[in-house]
Design a protein around this motif. Structure first.
Motif, PDB file in Angstrom:
ATOM      1  N   ARG A  71       4.838  14.738  22.811  1.00  0.00           N
ATOM      2  CA  ARG A  71       4.465  15.967  22.106  1.00  0.00           C
ATOM      3  C   ARG A  71       2.948  16.167  22.071  1.00  0.00           C
TER       4      ARG A  71
ATOM      5  N   GLY B  85       8.451   9.797  21.927  1.00  0.00           N
ATOM      6  CA  GLY B  85       8.532  11.215  21.597  1.00  0.00           C
ATOM      7  C   GLY B  85       7.223  11.751  21.057  1.00  0.00           C
ATOM      8  N   ARG B  86       6.551  10.967  20.214  1.00  0.00           N
ATOM      9  CA  ARG B  86       5.255  11.402  19.668  1.00  0.00           C
ATOM     10  C   ARG B  86       4.211  11.527  20.778  1.00  0.00           C
TER      11      ARG B  86
ATOM     12  N   ALA C 173      14.175  12.295  23.530  1.00  0.00           N
ATOM     13  CA  ALA C 173      13.652  11.316  22.567  1.00  0.00           C
ATOM     14  C   ALA C 173      14.634  11.167  21.413  1.00  0.00           C
TER      15      ALA C 173
ATOM     16  N   ALA D 114      10.719  15.739  24.610  1.00  0.00           N
ATOM     17  CA  ALA D 114      10.974  15.039  23.351  1.00  0.00           C
ATOM     18  C   ALA D 114      12.214  15.587  22.652  1.00  0.00           C
TER      19      ALA D 114
END
Length: 304
Positions: free
Chosen positions: A139, A135-136, A154, A150
């Motif tokens: 983004r 997810g990081r 995520a 995300a």
């Protein structure tokens, strides 16, 4: 007309069978009537029990739960079919290094209870860290598209549910595909080898298409099971349709109690409708496949 499996019942046996059928229908109707009367006496059918469904927020929450169910179902179906094809090819391989691990994985995941797998995956730290890292990355590297991905995908609860369903249903789909592949006549494989095709080409172009066509009813039945398995997500607080119904039933107090039966009467038909839609889609695909196979016609031989 007699049957080879059982003797044709005579007049007395037919009357007895008809009487048993009538008594069974009357018994089921009496039991259903008793249950309905008890629920009515408990106030489950009062208008106050149904007032919550008139609010737009409740309707939106149920709709979001249905969409989350379809999202988990779509991911699980695609991944389970891919896993099923890989495991089926592994089990059909002539190499022990491929056949033995594939067999062990299929037998293990078929025997493992699905609920235990989902709960174990949800409590593993590596899954949470992997999902958080992914997810990081989305983004920071993909901008607005990454933020959307995300926000929607995520989620550790989503992937714990999807991976658990994929492992179980993928192993079952592998056995279904293997049975269909073994049912393909051996002469077709020999003819493909005679044309110079390799083993991978024979499997992908000759064996698997016929296996899928012959085992389509069983494959679709397992896909329907996959849809129903998504309801286990409420155990790990995944916000799917059953979890939304559970929250609504537990947090809506009325003078007659909590609306468990109205929620069941709303959520249950939604699951049934989605399963019926899958079955209708499978029947359409089967009819289309039969029309394609029967579409080639050999015309009359011209006379000299």
């Amino acid at each position: 007309m007699s049957s080879v499996l059982f003797d044709t019942p005579g007049p007395r046996a037919r009357r007895r069978h008809a009487l048993i059928g009538v008594l069974a229908v009357l018994g089921i109707a009496a039991l259903a009537g008793y249950v309905i009367v008890r629920l009515r006496d408990a106030g489950q059918f009062t208008p106050a029990m149904w007032e919550a469904f008139a609010y737009e927020g409740v309707q939106r929450r149920i709709l979001i739960g249905a969409l989350e169910t379809l999202k988990a179902f779509s991911l699980a179906v695609v991944l389970s079919l891919l896993l099923g094809v890989l495991l089926a090819c592994g089990r059909l391989s002539e190499h022990r290094l491929l056949r033995w691990p594939a067999t062990a994985l299929v037998e293990f995941f078929r025997a493992m209870p699905l609920l235990i797998m989902i709960f174990a995956l949800y409590n593993t730290g590596w899954l949470r860290s992997c999902v958080t890292t992914a997810g990081r990355f989305l983004r920071t590297e993909l901008g607005r598209t990454g933020n959307w991905l995300a926000d929607n995908f995520a989620s550790p609860t989503l992937w714990a549910l999807v991976i658990g369903i994929t492992l179980y249903n993928g192993s079952v789909q592998a056995e279904i595909l293997r049975a269909g592949a073994l049912a393909v006549p051996r002469g077709q494989r020999e003819a493909a080898y005679a044309l110079g095709l390799r083993k991978t080409q024979v499997m992908l172009t000759v064996v698997l298409p016929q296996a899928v066509r012959s085992m389509l009813p069983a494959i679709v039945s397992q896909i329907v099971v996959t849809l129903k398995d998504t309801s286990l997500g409420f155990i790990i607080t995944y916000e799917e349709l059953l979890y939304a119904g559970k929250l609504l039933a537990q947090n809506t107090a009325t003078p007659s109690g909590y609306p468990y039966i109205p929620v069941l009467l709303v959520v249950g038909p939604m699951y049934i409708g989605m399963c019926l839609a899958l079955s209708a889609c499978a029947k359409w695909l089967a009819r289309r496949g039969r029309r394609r196979r029967n579409g080639i016609r050999i015309g009359p031989v011209p006379r000299p």
